[in-house]
Enzyme design. Structure first.
Site, PDB file in Angstrom:
ATOM      1  N   THR A  25      37.208  64.448  -7.837  1.00 31.63           N
ATOM      2  CA  THR A  25      37.280  62.996  -7.651  1.00 31.63           C
ATOM      3  C   THR A  25      36.277  62.582  -6.582  1.00 31.63           C
ATOM      4  O   THR A  25      35.924  63.384  -5.706  1.00 31.63           O
ATOM      5  CB  THR A  25      38.681  62.543  -7.200  1.00 31.63           C
ATOM      6  OG1 THR A  25      38.938  63.080  -5.885  1.00 31.63           O
ATOM      7  CG2 THR A  25      39.755  63.027  -8.147  1.00 31.63           C
ATOM      8  N   CYS A  26      35.827  61.369  -6.664  1.00 28.97           N
ATOM      9  CA  CYS A  26      34.956  60.811  -5.608  1.00 28.97           C
ATOM     10  C   CYS A  26      35.831  60.043  -4.625  1.00 28.97           C
ATOM     11  O   CYS A  26      35.606  58.882  -4.328  1.00 28.97           O
ATOM     12  CB  CYS A  26      33.884  59.919  -6.205  1.00 28.97           C
ATOM     13  SG  CYS A  26      34.532  58.620  -7.281  1.00 28.97           S
ATOM     14  N   SER A  27      36.864  60.712  -4.151  1.00 27.98           N
ATOM     15  CA  SER A  27      37.848  60.081  -3.267  1.00 27.98           C
ATOM     16  C   SER A  27      38.328  61.112  -2.261  1.00 27.98           C
ATOM     17  O   SER A  27      38.247  62.321  -2.489  1.00 27.98           O
ATOM     18  CB  SER A  27      39.032  59.548  -4.085  1.00 27.98           C
ATOM     19  OG  SER A  27      40.111  59.192  -3.247  1.00 27.98           O
TER      20      SER A  27
END
Length: 635
Positions: A25-27
């Site tokens: 994820t880009c989180s």
């Protein structure tokens, strides 16, 4: 779009590639990363394997009250302020078989139906229109009964044949909307990003002390969902205002996007980010020679306990001098301000091993203590706290006022440790009840008496010290009042049992709203405050014991009123107390009274009891005398 378990189900465990699944994820949100993987580990026969990446931070195995599988250390986190890239998370899973250990086959359809039912229930209760009409609660109940029935293939439902395709349509998963995801992100605030205030100090020794001005944020009060004191937008704006004084610009930008539902951010945030990244690179370059040395295990083994030898060796062999050592301190401090508490703690530890400046070393110790508290490493934080206490007690300050102030800071910071550590309630008495620290409390921080009083009430093994503490309460009752200290004054000073009963109710309210005493524990779907129940139980015991010392025959009704219980609860409570504490008492059921047997200790027991404190007092006097002589000799 599919869930983590659905993605795992699509993979063949016996495939030629090995049955691997990469989740990324880009989180940096825990709810979107570790929580998802932990759920998958419980629901499917998979295991985590190394990602094969030689950089990045290990994933969390615990976060606040949440506890995840230990193998989550194999996942990798990437932070903008550490790795100079967007926030990212990577986990690599290997599918062992197609079995589903966390789900019984018969439960799958039921859970999906329950999820859809819950979504519909939430929509209808919120007034969602269906075909132009607002659904009433009675209509919803009818729909719910109709929807929740689970006919198998070929069975009739309301007189109609239920086909397999129609049944699958009803079970279609309801995914959350973008608004719900955005709200979930704002409610899951990572610990590392919520705390790092940019310390602006007047002296190096207090650089990290200013952080504790925001310490009320670390242990949150009861969730906003229960209390609803502020709306979500108000909370997000307050977070942005707080983060504006820090170097955590990326997190502030994420909150700004969630608040205003846009991908655009203010220009000053963009400019601030450029400044922070440039400053971070500059400090990293300055400390690079020393950091490279510390990462070399063979080279680090050459260090000795003699700091002068270490400095000379570093200068001769590695061309590392005071400039690079000071750069390491500034780099660690900046890492702390950016929220990288793990890195800051490591660098500050190494800095203290090389630093010869006592003031700088003390400042670094304050910083390491703060970093350990923020990472919730309570055992290590307790060690640093004791080390800092020893330095403060032995250090020659320029004035006694500075020493008193340092002790007050130390006691404030210790609250985070004592109310989270397993042995904290005993430790807080050992620290706060020392003469020097108790004098500091009485002089400048009487509000800390609340926590010491609570520790005495819930700790049954400290009765000899408790008598001396009651004298302090009596001395301070005219200058400082708190429901918990007033409760003790009512019971042991004024013998006002009606007042003590009223104060018990106020104490309960104080505990629930105090950020330390009101620590909540989530159990299933319930949230409890363990300290409240323990406090009230011991408070009733204090009232009962004191009341019984004064009266020989006590009416049960009166005693139930004093204990704030009904008659049956009071009778049951007293019976259990007599059995467990072996009190010399009995209950007369016919007259409804408690009869206390007289207990007159002989003169020898009284003499022994009164002479017990002499040893401790003599030891304290000798210690103070020796310390005074050492101070005079040093001057």
């Amino acid at each position: 779009m599919c869930s983590s378990t659905e993605a795992i189900d699509m993979v063949d465990a016996n495939s030629k590639s090995g049955g691997y699944i990469v989740y990324s994820t880009c989180s940096i949100m825990v709810a979107e990363n570790e929580a998802v993987i932990d759920y998958a580990l419980k629901r499917r026969d998979v295991k985590l394997v190394p990602c094969g990446l030689d950089f990045g931070r290990p994933g969390f195995t615990k976060f606040r009250e949440q506890r995840f599988h230990p193998s989550l250390e194999k996942t990798r986190r990437f932070y903008p302020h550490v790795h100079n890239m967007d926030g990212f998370f990577v986990a690599k899973l290997k599918k062992m078989s197609s079995s589903k250990p966390g789900v019984k086959p018969s439960e799958t359809a039921e859970k999906e139906e329950e999820t859809t039912t819950f979504v519909k229930e939430k929509e209808i209760k919120g007034g969602v229109k269906e075909n132009g009409n607002v659904s009433s609660e009675s209509e919803f109940k009818k729909k719910k009964r109709k929807f929740s029935s689970k006919p198998s293939n070929g069975l009739k439902e309301n007189g109609k044949e239920s086909s397999e395709s129609e049944h699958k349509k009803r079970k279609k998963r309801q995914f959350p909307s973008k608004e719900e995801i955005s709200k979930a992100r704002t409610e899951t605030t990572p610990l590392w990003s919520f705390w790092s205030l940019n310390p602006i100090s007047q002296s190096d020794t207090s650089e990290y002390l200013l952080l504790s001005r925001s310490c009320n944020l670390h242990t949150p009060p009861p969730p906003r969902k229960e209390r609803q004191l502020y709306d979500d937008d108000h909370i997000l704006k307050a977070k942005i205002d707080l983060l504006n004084n820090t170097n955590m610009v990326d997190y502030a930008m994420d909150i700004h996007k969630s608040l205003y539902h846009t991908e655009d951010v203010q220009q000053d945030m963009v400019e601030r980010r450029v400044e922070v990244v440039a400053r971070l690179k500059s400090l990293e370059e300055g400390a690079a020679p020393l950091v490279a040395f510390l990462q070399n295990a063979a080279a680090v083994q050459e260090l000795r306990a003699d700091k002068q030898y270490n400095l000379q060796m570093l200068n001769d062999r590695y061309q590392i001098g005071p400039t690079q050592i000071e750069a390491l301190y500034q780099y660690a401090k900046f890492q702390f301000e950016c929220g990288n508490y793990s890195g800051a703690a490591d660098y500050l530890y190494q800095y203290r091993a090389l630093c010869t400046n006592s003031e700088r070393s003390l400042s670094a110790l304050w910083g390491k203590l703060a970093a350990e508290i923020l990472m919730q490493n309570w055992d290590i934080a307790l060690e640093e706290l004791n080390r800092l206490k020893e330095i403060i007690d032995l250090k020659n300050f320029s004035s006694p006022l500075n020493q008193v102030q340092s002790r007050i800071w130390l006691m404030h910071w210790s609250l985070f440790i004592f109310f989270n550590h397993d042995n904290g309630r005993t430790q807080i008495i050992d620290l706060f009840n020392q003469d020097k620290y108790l004098n500091a409390i009485q002089t400048s921080a009487p509000h800390l008496l609340r926590y010491l009083a609570t520790a005495f009430i819930v700790n049954k093994r400290r009765r000899p010290q408790f008598k001396d503490f009651i004298k302090v309460i009596q001395q301070e009752q005219h200058s400082y009042k708190d429901p918990i200290t007033e409760f003790l004054a009512c019971v042991y000073v004024n013998y006002d049992f009606d007042g003590a009963q009223k104060k018990m109710r106020e104490c309960e309210e104080v505990i629930l709203n105090d950020p330390f005493l009101g620590k909540r524990v989530e159990e299933s779907n319930f949230s409890t405050v363990p300290l409240r129940d323990e406090f009230l139980e011991n408070a009733r015991l204090f009232i009962f014991e004191t009341y019984c010392r004064i009266h020989q025959r006590i009416d049960m009704g009166v005693l139930a009123e004093k204990l704030n219980l009904n008659y049956e609860e009071a009778e049951r409570w007293i019976v259990n107390l007599i059995r467990s504490s072996k009190l010399d008492a009995k209950i007369d059921s016919e007259t409804g009274t408690v009869i206390m047997e007289p207990n007159h200790p002989n003169v020898y027991e009284q003499l022994i009891e009164h002479t017990k404190p002499i040893n401790g007092r003599t030891y304290k006097l000798v210690s103070q005398l020796v310390e005074h002589v050492q101070t005079q000799t040093a001057r």
